[in-house]
Design a protein around this motif. Structure first.
Motif, PDB file in Angstrom:
ATOM      1  N   CYS A 378      13.605 -35.276  11.211  1.00  0.00           N
ATOM      2  CA  CYS A 378      14.044 -36.444  10.442  1.00  0.00           C
ATOM      3  C   CYS A 378      15.466 -36.794  10.855  1.00  0.00           C
ATOM      4  O   CYS A 378      16.236 -35.937  11.289  1.00  0.00           O
ATOM      5  N   LYS A 379      15.817 -38.058  10.713  1.00  0.00           N
ATOM      6  CA  LYS A 379      17.141 -38.511  11.148  1.00  0.00           C
ATOM      7  C   LYS A 379      18.226 -38.223  10.114  1.00  0.00           C
ATOM      8  O   LYS A 379      19.407 -38.154  10.429  1.00  0.00           O
ATOM      9  N   ILE A 382      16.294 -35.950   3.302  1.00  0.00           N
ATOM     10  CA  ILE A 382      15.461 -36.705   2.355  1.00  0.00           C
ATOM     11  C   ILE A 382      15.468 -35.974   1.012  1.00  0.00           C
ATOM     12  O   ILE A 382      15.308 -34.754   0.960  1.00  0.00           O
ATOM     13  N   GLN A 411      13.707 -29.320   2.730  1.00  0.00           N
ATOM     14  CA  GLN A 411      14.607 -29.713   3.802  1.00  0.00           C
ATOM     15  C   GLN A 411      15.169 -28.443   4.429  1.00  0.00           C
ATOM     16  O   GLN A 411      15.614 -27.533   3.730  1.00  0.00           O
ATOM     17  N   TYR A 417      15.169 -31.071   9.852  1.00  0.00           N
ATOM     18  CA  TYR A 417      13.721 -30.992   9.766  1.00  0.00           C
ATOM     19  C   TYR A 417      13.320 -30.904   8.303  1.00  0.00           C
ATOM     20  O   TYR A 417      14.054 -30.357   7.476  1.00  0.00           O
ATOM     21  N   ILE A 441       5.056 -37.636   5.147  1.00  0.00           N
ATOM     22  CA  ILE A 441       6.517 -37.512   5.310  1.00  0.00           C
ATOM     23  C   ILE A 441       6.984 -38.280   6.537  1.00  0.00           C
ATOM     24  O   ILE A 441       8.048 -38.932   6.521  1.00  0.00           O
ATOM     25  N   LYS A 442       6.199 -38.248   7.606  1.00  0.00           N
ATOM     26  CA  LYS A 442       6.568 -38.978   8.826  1.00  0.00           C
ATOM     27  C   LYS A 442       6.694 -40.478   8.605  1.00  0.00           C
ATOM     28  O   LYS A 442       7.467 -41.152   9.305  1.00  0.00           O
TER      29      LYS A 442
END
Length: 444
Positions: A378-379, A382, A411, A417, A441-442
């Motif tokens: 992930c960038k 979250i 997380q 990730y 999630i993607k």
């Protein structure tokens, strides 16, 4: 105490050149470490690193911050993380600092810190350091600086420590070992220990160039190790990570032996030796099969938060001497105060000899629940707890899988990730749930 800004699951971690792994931050961190942990001027702070190209630069900057507080330093250069824990106690230092990104690739780096007892810092001490990072004034008076010096041959100090755990006649001459050092901090030390003890050692990933650490090697990439074990008809494969605090093994038939297997085998052996182990500490990632297996042996199991620092604190609280994560952090507190891949490996080899059994024979009776772990890049972080879409799908699959199941979505504390772990009695159901949650999630 407010939440921590910089310290995560295992110290401070990030991409080099991006916050927090920047020169100005490392300078402030060094000064904060000196202020908080350098209580006695006569004691020194030990600093070591792994093989990353950024390590020497970050070490120099962090050391300057420490020296500016009047605290002197002892440099050990490239050495495994568990060696720092040991050397901090051996040299009566006030703290030990490791510059390492652990199992991550070369462009990540991080800071792990041990107190004077070789134990990773409590959250309270990390909080105190953060307070000084955010409020530190960077001014220097050269006459008040500490002194920088190097420990002569620190590798041999640690090598001798590892070997002296066992009797003088302890020999590994019957074993052929494939040893993967991940082009990391153990690349010189680990082969020497196993060779000195008489093993035939075939080495992999022992040519670090600053950018190949953990690259298609080490504890997170065991495919080639498995192939080599089978090709050479070796007794065991050992995969250390970049800083040597994790170990994953391969048995002679090519099966992966993770931290859950390893701690169960050691706990069973300690029980047979009538050692007072107090129990075993794991995390929410520990396979339910291990927990039930330990229960059958009459060994209590305690659950801690994820991270070997948290495991060790739970071990202290419950007077346990064994703790582990599936990823390969194995803490044997009767031998070292942190995860130590080399010592865990020596312990397993000793058990194999004592019982005249292969690693496969020692592990085959352990019945794992089907478990799937998926890592989703992930960038940015979250907030999973407040995401109704994620929470709804988790609730749905908890009902679908039944009571003997677990779903963990979290997380990562060391990388960008999201980690999805699903465990249950039926593999196809577990797989369906894990992949559906991951795909959801993607799309976020």
């Amino acid at each position: 105490m407010a939440g921590l800004q910089y310290f995560k699951t295992d110290g401070i971690r990030g991409k080099v050149g991006k916050s927090p792994m920047t020169p100005d931050f490392l300078l402030k961190l060094g000064k904060a470490i000196g202020i908080v942990l350098g209580k006695k001027k006569e004691q020194k702070i030990i600093i070591g690193r792994d093989t990353r190209v950024s390590g020497l630069m970050l070490q120099s900057i962090l050391e300057f911050g420490v020296l500016s507080t009047g605290i002197s330093t002892l440099l050990v250069d490239c050495i495994p993380t568990p060696a720092i824990a040991y050397l901090t106690k051996f040299f009566n230092a006030s703290a030990g600092v490791v510059i390492s990104g652990s199992h991550n690739l070369f462009d990540d780096n991080g800071i792990k810190i041990f107190d004077k007892n070789g134990i990773k810092l409590t959250k309270q001490i990390e909080h105190n350091i953060e307070q000084h990072i955010n409020n530190v004034r960077l001014y220097y008076h050269a006459k008040n600086f500490g002194f920088s010096s190097r420990i002569h041959n620190p590798e041999m100090q640690y090598i001798n420590f590892c070997k002296k755990i066992y009797p003088n006649d302890f020999r590994l001459s019957k074993f052929t070992i494939i040893l993967d050092c991940a082009n990391g901090a153990t690349y010189q030390i680990a082969p020497k220990i196993f060779q000195d003890l008489g093993a035939k050692v075939i080495t992999l990933a022992i040519s670090p160039n600053g950018i190949n650490i953990n690259n298609n090697s080490g504890s997170t990439n065991v495919a080639y190790l498995k192939k080599k074990v089978l090709l050479e008809k070796a007794d065991i494969g050992l995969a250390l990570d970049g800083d040597g605090d994790r170990i994953i093994m391969i048995d002679h038939l090519g099966h992966i032996i993770n931290g859950d297997h390893i701690i169960y085998i050691i706990a069973q052996e300690y029980l047979q030796q009538k050692k007072n182990i107090g129990g075993v500490v794991g995390t929410s990632m520990t396979n339910m099969g291990i927990i039930l297996g330990l229960k059958k042996l009459g060994i209590p199991f305690y659950t801690s938060e994820i991270g070997d620092r948290n495991i060790y604190q739970t071990m202290l609280k419950n007077r346990c001497i064994l703790g582990a994560e599936p990823s390969g952090h194995i803490i044997l507190s009767d031998q070292n105060s942190t995860g130590d891949g080399i010592i865990a490996s020596l312990q397993i080899l000793s058990i194999m000899m004592n019982n005249k059994k292969t690693l496969y024979e020692l592990s085959r009776k352990i019945k794992f629940f089907p478990q799937i772990l998926i890592n989703i890049p992930c960038k940015k972080e979250i907030n999973l707890d407040k995401n109704t879409k994620i929470q709804t799908i988790i609730s749905k699959y908890k009902k679908f899988l039944g009571k003997k199941s677990r779903i963990l979505v979290r997380q990562s504390g060391t990388e960008l990730y999201v980690r999805v772990m699903v465990e249950g009695e039926n593999y196809s159901q577990v797989s369906k749930a894990a992949h559906h949650i991951a795909e959801t999630i993607k799309l976020l």
